[in-house]
Design an enzyme around this catalytic site. Structure first.
Site, PDB file in Angstrom:
ATOM      1  N   ASP A  30       0.856  -1.197   0.000  1.00 56.74           N
ATOM      2  CA  ASP A  30       0.000   0.000   0.000  1.00 56.74           C
ATOM      3  C   ASP A  30       0.887   1.242   0.000  1.00 56.74           C
ATOM      4  O   ASP A  30       1.887   1.313   0.727  1.00 56.74           O
ATOM      5  CB  ASP A  30      -0.917  -0.014   1.231  1.00 56.74           C
ATOM      6  N   ILE A  31       0.509   2.213  -0.795  1.00 57.37           N
ATOM      7  CA  ILE A  31       1.311   3.436  -0.946  1.00 57.37           C
ATOM      8  C   ILE A  31       1.267   4.291   0.324  1.00 57.37           C
ATOM      9  O   ILE A  31       2.148   5.116   0.555  1.00 57.37           O
ATOM     10  CB  ILE A  31       0.809   4.236  -2.182  1.00 57.37           C
ATOM     11  N   ASN A  88     -12.698  -3.450   2.806  1.00 60.04           N
ATOM     12  CA  ASN A  88     -13.630  -2.337   2.960  1.00 60.04           C
ATOM     13  C   ASN A  88     -14.662  -2.422   1.840  1.00 60.04           C
ATOM     14  O   ASN A  88     -14.302  -2.581   0.670  1.00 60.04           O
ATOM     15  CB  ASN A  88     -12.871  -1.003   2.885  1.00 60.04           C
ATOM     16  N   GLY A  94     -15.784   2.419   3.870  1.00 53.93           N
ATOM     17  CA  GLY A  94     -14.544   3.171   3.649  1.00 53.93           C
ATOM     18  C   GLY A  94     -13.791   2.748   2.405  1.00 53.93           C
ATOM     19  O   GLY A  94     -12.592   2.999   2.284  1.00 53.93           O
ATOM     20  N   GLN A  95     -14.492   2.105   1.460  1.00 55.49           N
ATOM     21  CA  GLN A  95     -13.825   1.668   0.223  1.00 55.49           C
ATOM     22  C   GLN A  95     -13.609   2.864  -0.697  1.00 55.49           C
ATOM     23  O   GLN A  95     -14.572   3.553  -1.050  1.00 55.49           O
ATOM     24  CB  GLN A  95     -14.667   0.600  -0.484  1.00 55.49           C
ATOM     25  N   HIS A 101     -10.360  -5.527  -3.088  1.00 61.70           N
ATOM     26  CA  HIS A 101      -9.007  -5.727  -2.576  1.00 61.70           C
ATOM     27  C   HIS A 101      -9.041  -6.073  -1.105  1.00 61.70           C
ATOM     28  O   HIS A 101      -9.870  -5.583  -0.352  1.00 61.70           O
ATOM     29  CB  HIS A 101      -8.131  -4.484  -2.805  1.00 61.70           C
ATOM     30  N   HIS A 103      -6.863  -5.983   2.354  1.00 55.55           N
ATOM     31  CA  HIS A 103      -5.702  -5.390   3.019  1.00 55.55           C
ATOM     32  C   HIS A 103      -5.099  -6.445   3.943  1.00 55.55           C
ATOM     33  O   HIS A 103      -5.807  -7.020   4.775  1.00 55.55           O
ATOM     34  CB  HIS A 103      -6.116  -4.202   3.898  1.00 55.55           C
TER      35      HIS A 103
HETATM   36  P1  AMP Z   1      -9.730   1.232   0.311  1.00 60.38           P
HETATM   37  O1  AMP Z   1      -9.915   2.462   1.146  1.00 60.38           O
HETATM   38  O2  AMP Z   1     -10.093  -0.035   1.053  1.00 60.38           O
HETATM   39  O3  AMP Z   1     -10.431   1.352  -1.025  1.00 60.38           O
HETATM   40  O4  AMP Z   1      -8.189   1.098   0.062  1.00 60.38           O
HETATM   41  C1  AMP Z   1      -7.534   1.636  -1.039  1.00 60.38           C
HETATM   42  C2  AMP Z   1      -6.077   1.594  -0.711  1.00 60.38           C
HETATM   43  O5  AMP Z   1      -5.334   1.770  -1.900  1.00 60.38           O
HETATM   44  C3  AMP Z   1      -5.620   2.696   0.263  1.00 60.38           C
HETATM   45  O6  AMP Z   1      -5.087   2.091   1.437  1.00 60.38           O
HETATM   46  C4  AMP Z   1      -4.569   3.468  -0.532  1.00 60.38           C
HETATM   47  O7  AMP Z   1      -3.491   3.909   0.258  1.00 60.38           O
HETATM   48  C5  AMP Z   1      -4.150   2.434  -1.576  1.00 60.38           C
HETATM   49  N1  AMP Z   1      -3.603   2.975  -2.808  1.00 60.38           N
HETATM   50  C6  AMP Z   1      -4.129   3.961  -3.586  1.00 60.38           C
HETATM   51  N2  AMP Z   1      -3.356   4.173  -4.658  1.00 60.38           N
HETATM   52  C7  AMP Z   1      -2.312   3.307  -4.578  1.00 60.38           C
HETATM   53  C8  AMP Z   1      -1.164   3.027  -5.387  1.00 60.38           C
HETATM   54  N3  AMP Z   1      -0.922   3.695  -6.519  1.00 60.38           N
HETATM   55  N4  AMP Z   1      -0.307   2.064  -4.975  1.00 60.38           N
HETATM   56  C9  AMP Z   1      -0.535   1.381  -3.830  1.00 60.38           C
HETATM   57  N5  AMP Z   1      -1.603   1.583  -3.031  1.00 60.38           N
HETATM   58  C10 AMP Z   1      -2.476   2.534  -3.384  1.00 60.38           C
END
Ligand code: AMP
Length: 115
Positions: A30-31, A88, A94-95, A101, A103
């Site tokens: 995760d970024i 999520n 909170g998605q 995906h 986590h």
């Molecule tokens: P969610 O809130 O469950 O939809 O999670 C989306 C996740 O994607 C968040 O934790 C972000 O930090 C992560 N995210 C968004 N863009 C990127 C990216 N380019 N590379 C890696 N993770 C990302």
């Protein structure tokens, strides 16, 4: 389905720190990590929301997500002390990215209830 940032990562159009890849699954860091280990595990097949999942039809794919989570947890050394898997779902869940995906979070003690 609309293209998301995850589709671009799957197609290698934008970089990601990939830790596992198979024909059907991709996992990358995760970024914006919320724990020392924070990895996203996604099906390459674009499923936007869990409401699109059919338990019977998608059972093999869901199994692969869990297999990948356990394998990565071992590789990252967080299997012994435990970890958290989170999906999520939708707005209240909170998605942010409409591509299913999981986590994988570990490397510290988690709190409950979540925020
Ligand atoms: P969610 O809130 O469950 O939809 O999670 C989306 C996740 O994607 C968040 O934790 C972000 O930090 C992560 N995210 C968004 N863009 C990127 C990216 N380019 N590379 C890696 N993770 C990302």
């Amino acid at each position: 389905m609309a293209d998301t940032i995850f589709s671009k990562i799957i197609r290698k159009e934008i970089p990601a720190d990939i830790v596992f890849e198979s024909d059907t699954i991709l996992a990358f860091r995760d970024i914006n990590p919320m724990a020392p280990v924070h990895i996203l595990i996604i099906p390459k097949q674009p499923i936007a929301y869990t409401t699109e999942i059919d338990g019977k039809r998608d059972a093999p794919l869901l199994g692969e997500l869990f297999d990948a989570a356990n394998k990565i947890a071992k590789e990252q050394g967080i299997d012994k002390n435990g970890f958290r898997l989170v999906i999520n779902c939708g707005d209240n869940g909170g998605q942010e990215v409409p591509h299913l995906h999981m986590h994988l979070l570990g490397g510290r003690k988690m709190k409950w209830p979540p925020g």
